[in-house]
Motif scaffolding. Structure first.
Motif, short mmCIF file in Angstrom:
data_model
loop_
_atom_site.label_atom_id
_atom_site.label_comp_id
_atom_site.label_asym_id
_atom_site.label_seq_id
_atom_site.Cartn_x
_atom_site.Cartn_y
_atom_site.Cartn_z
N LEU A 134 19.04 92.71 -8.67
CA LEU A 134 18.30 91.57 -8.25
C LEU A 134 18.92 90.33 -9.05
N HIS A 135 19.40 89.37 -8.36
CA HIS A 135 19.84 88.04 -8.80
C HIS A 135 19.29 86.85 -8.24
N THR A 136 19.80 85.62 -8.22
CA THR A 136 19.65 84.69 -7.54
C THR A 136 20.90 84.07 -7.04
N HIS A 137 20.71 83.19 -5.76
CA HIS A 137 21.95 82.47 -5.39
C HIS A 137 21.52 81.04 -4.92
N GLN A 138 22.28 80.33 -5.41
CA GLN A 138 21.91 78.90 -5.11
C GLN A 138 23.29 77.86 -4.75
#
Length: 308
Positions: free
Chosen positions: A258-262
């Motif tokens: 689980l990570h973020t993307h932006q």
């Protein structure tokens, strides 16, 4: 002569032991857990089982049994991000493995190993960064796996086909909107500029391979959650270093989990990349990267996001 031969023999023994462990790890299945704060504040949790990269062969009874047991988790939704097949005759084995999960709300997209049977490849090409067909490319082989039969079986049980499609489901009283693409690794993805459905309780992007062009588009379109597979978590991971490659243009630090993307000017999306359940039959090894499924617990945005 004995001191001269001792070191090569020791290295040979270590190599054999490492190879044996890497082969054995392919059968050491793990259930991961992650909490993702993407629902409205105060919402009751929603359980999503993320499956990917089964690469099933008919004789893999242990994998099939372990997959069947996941129905005991009673997830609210199943998301399958592709590469189900690794053999012409594996369709029935896949259906037996998913078992009662097919009676639950579910969505799916395909990966290259739903269309094309695996072939022997030079592993050095993989390790040096071959990343598939670019967007708009054409795959050279004719599809030779029973993907249409698999599609018909999934949809007959109620799972939504998201290959280059938008659709929605009501799950546990919540309306979920989905955007999906066919496999970006083959250049089959057809991206559009349709914004995420802001009237839904949650909008989710679903792809097999987490190429940046797909992640960027869905983040900019306002999808709070994106699910993908394909990377096998690197398949061979170096302790304290992580994945060696991702087999796409995603950075190695996000090869699994689980990570973020932006992208600039937009709120971050949560990104979950499954390390998957299988391998190619021509590379039946994993190292420091157990085959996995993940139970994602979607919570209110006032809860922290945690993964294990």
């Amino acid at each position: 002569m004995k001191p001269t031969t001792a070191l090569p023999l020791g290295l040979l023994a270590a190599g054999v032991a490492t190879a044996g462990y890497a082969f054995a790890e392919t059968r050491w299945f793990a259930l991961r857990h992650a909490s993702v704060p993407v629902l409205a504040a105060g919402s009751r949790p929603l359980k999503v089982l993320h499956l990917s990269d089964a690469h099933m062969r008919p004789a893999q009874q242990r994998k099939q049994g372990w997959l069947r047991s996941l129905a005991e988790l009673e997830p609210d939704l199943v998301v399958n991000t592709g590469d189900n097949l690794a053999h012409m005759d594996a369709g029935d084995a896949v259906l037996r493995a998913y078992g009662d999960l097919l009676d639950l709300p579910g969505v799916f997209v395909f990966g290259s190993n739903d269309y094309f049977a695996p072939v022997a490849k030079n592993p050095l090409k993989y390790l040096t960064g071959g990343t598939g067909i670019s967007a708009g490319g054409a795959w050279e082989r004719s599809a030779d796996l029973p993907f249409e039969e698999l599609r018909a079986s999934f949809t007959a049980r109620g799972w939504l086909d998201l290959n280059n499609r938008h659709d929605e489901l009501t799950v546990d009283g919540r309306r979920l909107a989905f955007a999906g693409v066919d496999d970006p690794h083959l250049g089959y993805d057809q991206l559009d500029d349709v914004p995420a459905d802001s009237s839904a309780d949650l909008s989710i992007g679903v792809a097999h391979a987490p190429y940046l062009r797909v992640l960027d588009r869905w983040n900019a379109s306002g999808h709070p959650l994106i699910l993908a597979g394909h990377t096998h978590g690197g398949q061979l991971r170096v302790p304290f270093h992580g994945a060696v490659v991702t087999n796409c243009d995603l950075d190695r630090s996000r090869a699994r989990g689980l990570h973020t993307h932006q992208v600039p000017g937009h709120e971050p999306s949560w990104l979950h990349v499954s390390a998957g359940l299988g391998t190619s039959p021509f590379a039946p090894v994993r190292f420091a990267c157990r085959p996995e499924a993940t139970l994602l617990t979607l919570t209110g945005i006032d809860s922290p996001g945690l993964s294990a």
